[in-house]
Design a protein around this motif. Structure first.
Motif, PDB file in Angstrom:
ATOM      1  N   ILE A  99       0.856  -1.185   0.000  1.00  0.00           N
ATOM      2  CA  ILE A  99       0.000   0.000   0.000  1.00  0.00           C
ATOM      3  C   ILE A  99       0.892   1.235   0.000  1.00  0.00           C
ATOM      4  CG2 ILE A  99      -1.753   1.296   1.251  1.00  0.00           C
ATOM      5  CD1 ILE A  99      -2.824  -1.272   0.106  1.00  0.00           C
ATOM      6  N   THR A 100       0.878   1.981  -1.095  1.00  0.00           N
ATOM      7  CA  THR A 100       1.759   3.143  -1.223  1.00  0.00           C
ATOM      8  C   THR A 100       1.030   4.470  -1.029  1.00  0.00           C
ATOM      9  OG1 THR A 100       1.418   3.152  -3.623  1.00  0.00           O
ATOM     10  CG2 THR A 100       3.309   1.912  -2.774  1.00  0.00           C
ATOM     11  N   ASN A 101      -0.303   4.449  -1.058  1.00  0.00           N
ATOM     12  CA  ASN A 101      -1.070   5.701  -0.972  1.00  0.00           C
ATOM     13  C   ASN A 101      -1.857   5.788   0.335  1.00  0.00           C
ATOM     14  OD1 ASN A 101      -2.820   3.660  -1.562  1.00  0.00           O
ATOM     15  ND2 ASN A 101      -4.059   4.826  -3.010  1.00  0.00           N
ATOM     16  N   TYR A 102      -1.302   5.206   1.402  1.00  0.00           N
ATOM     17  CA  TYR A 102      -2.012   5.156   2.682  1.00  0.00           C
ATOM     18  C   TYR A 102      -1.025   5.443   3.800  1.00  0.00           C
ATOM     19  CZ  TYR A 102      -5.340   3.443   6.207  1.00  0.00           C
ATOM     20  OH  TYR A 102      -6.202   3.337   7.276  1.00  0.00           O
ATOM     21  N   ASP A 103      -1.381   6.365   4.682  1.00  0.00           N
ATOM     22  CA  ASP A 103      -0.517   6.740   5.806  1.00  0.00           C
ATOM     23  C   ASP A 103      -0.701   5.718   6.923  1.00  0.00           C
ATOM     24  OD1 ASP A 103       1.183   8.054   7.483  1.00  0.00           O
ATOM     25  OD2 ASP A 103      -0.194   9.692   7.959  1.00  0.00           O
ATOM     26  N   SER A 164      -9.307  -4.241  -0.595  1.00  0.00           N
ATOM     27  CA  SER A 164      -8.520  -3.949  -1.794  1.00  0.00           C
ATOM     28  C   SER A 164      -7.703  -5.178  -2.175  1.00  0.00           C
ATOM     29  CB  SER A 164      -7.569  -2.772  -1.546  1.00  0.00           C
ATOM     30  OG  SER A 164      -8.292  -1.603  -1.199  1.00  0.00           O
ATOM     31  N   THR A 183      -8.409  -1.297   5.218  1.00  0.00           N
ATOM     32  CA  THR A 183      -8.029  -0.088   5.935  1.00  0.00           C
ATOM     33  C   THR A 183      -9.054   0.219   7.026  1.00  0.00           C
ATOM     34  OG1 THR A 183      -9.248   1.395   4.459  1.00  0.00           O
ATOM     35  CG2 THR A 183      -6.956   0.863   3.854  1.00  0.00           C
TER      36      THR A 183
END
Length: 228
Positions: A99-103, A164, A183
């Motif tokens: 997961i690259t777009n999740y803090d 996802s 998430t």
């Protein structure tokens, strides 16, 4: 006739072999017409060994019948960044790169989900899921990974759980299995809607759950659902 006790409880660490046997036999019962492969005991031993390694950082929830046999199970693990997760072992997926777009805050793994094919509790699935996702729903930024049967994934989405897909499916324990990520934002609606199915004492027994944020805490409400 054996009756379900109808409520999730923590599994004792000394009963992990019972869990492994239940997981393997129920998976093949559901997906292979109860035909066990010759090497099914290898699967049992592998799961047992893996869960013993995870025991320090995990909680296992089960439902049992009146003769103490498991009729439903699920496990949640808080990742310590050193143990090899099943999603790494089975799919070769690095959770830190998936997961690259999740803090990301905390990382969890949900697994060992199975329900006895003959179970009569139409809400058992939801009860076990609530127990497992409680730590993920304790704080924004938390995320969980899982390997899910393709049929179960469709059920999750129908129930409002947003998953996802993060890799290609493979054949595992008799069924098509897909790697997914959950998430906080994809779970919190389901959690708040269904946590009234599980007692506060059971949720409080999950050692992985920190004190819940005020936004997560609400009055317990009883819901009735039809079988999906």
């Amino acid at each position: 006739m054996n009756l379900e006790r109808n409520y999730p409880e923590n599994l004792g660490k000394g009963q992990i072999l019972d869990l492994a046997k239940f997981i393997v036999t129920e998976n093949f019962k559901h997906h292979s017409n109860n035909v066990l492969p010759q090497n099914y005991e290898d699967d049992i031993n592998s799961i047992c060994d893996e869960e013993i390694k995870y025991a320090e950082n995990s909680e296992i929830f089960v439902v049992k019948n009146d003769t103490d046999d498991i009729t439903g199970a699920i496990r949640v693990l808080k990742w310590n960044y050193s143990d090899v997760l099943p999603i790494q072992k089975i799919f070769g997926i690095n959770p830190l790169l998936a997961i690259t777009n999740y803090d990301v805050n905390e990382i969890y793994h949900i697994g060992r989900f199975a329900i006895q094919k003959e179970s009569k509790d139409v809400n058992l699935f939801k009860k076990l899921m609530v127990c497992a996702i409680a730590p993920v729903c304790a704080q924004k930024g938390n995320i969980a990974f899982a390997e899910i049967d393709s049929k179960l994934l469709r059920v999750l989405r129908l129930l409002g759980i947003k998953a996802s897909v993060i890799g290609e499916s493979i054949e595992y324990l008799g069924s098509e299995t897909i790697p997914v990520a959950f998430t906080y934002d994809g779970l919190i609606e389901f959690y708040n809607k269904n946590k009234g199915l599980v007692s506060e004492e059971t949720l409080a027994s999950n050692s992985l759950v920190p004190e819940l944020q005020e936004s997560v805490v609400s009055e317990n409400i009883s819901y009735n659902y039809s079988l999906v």
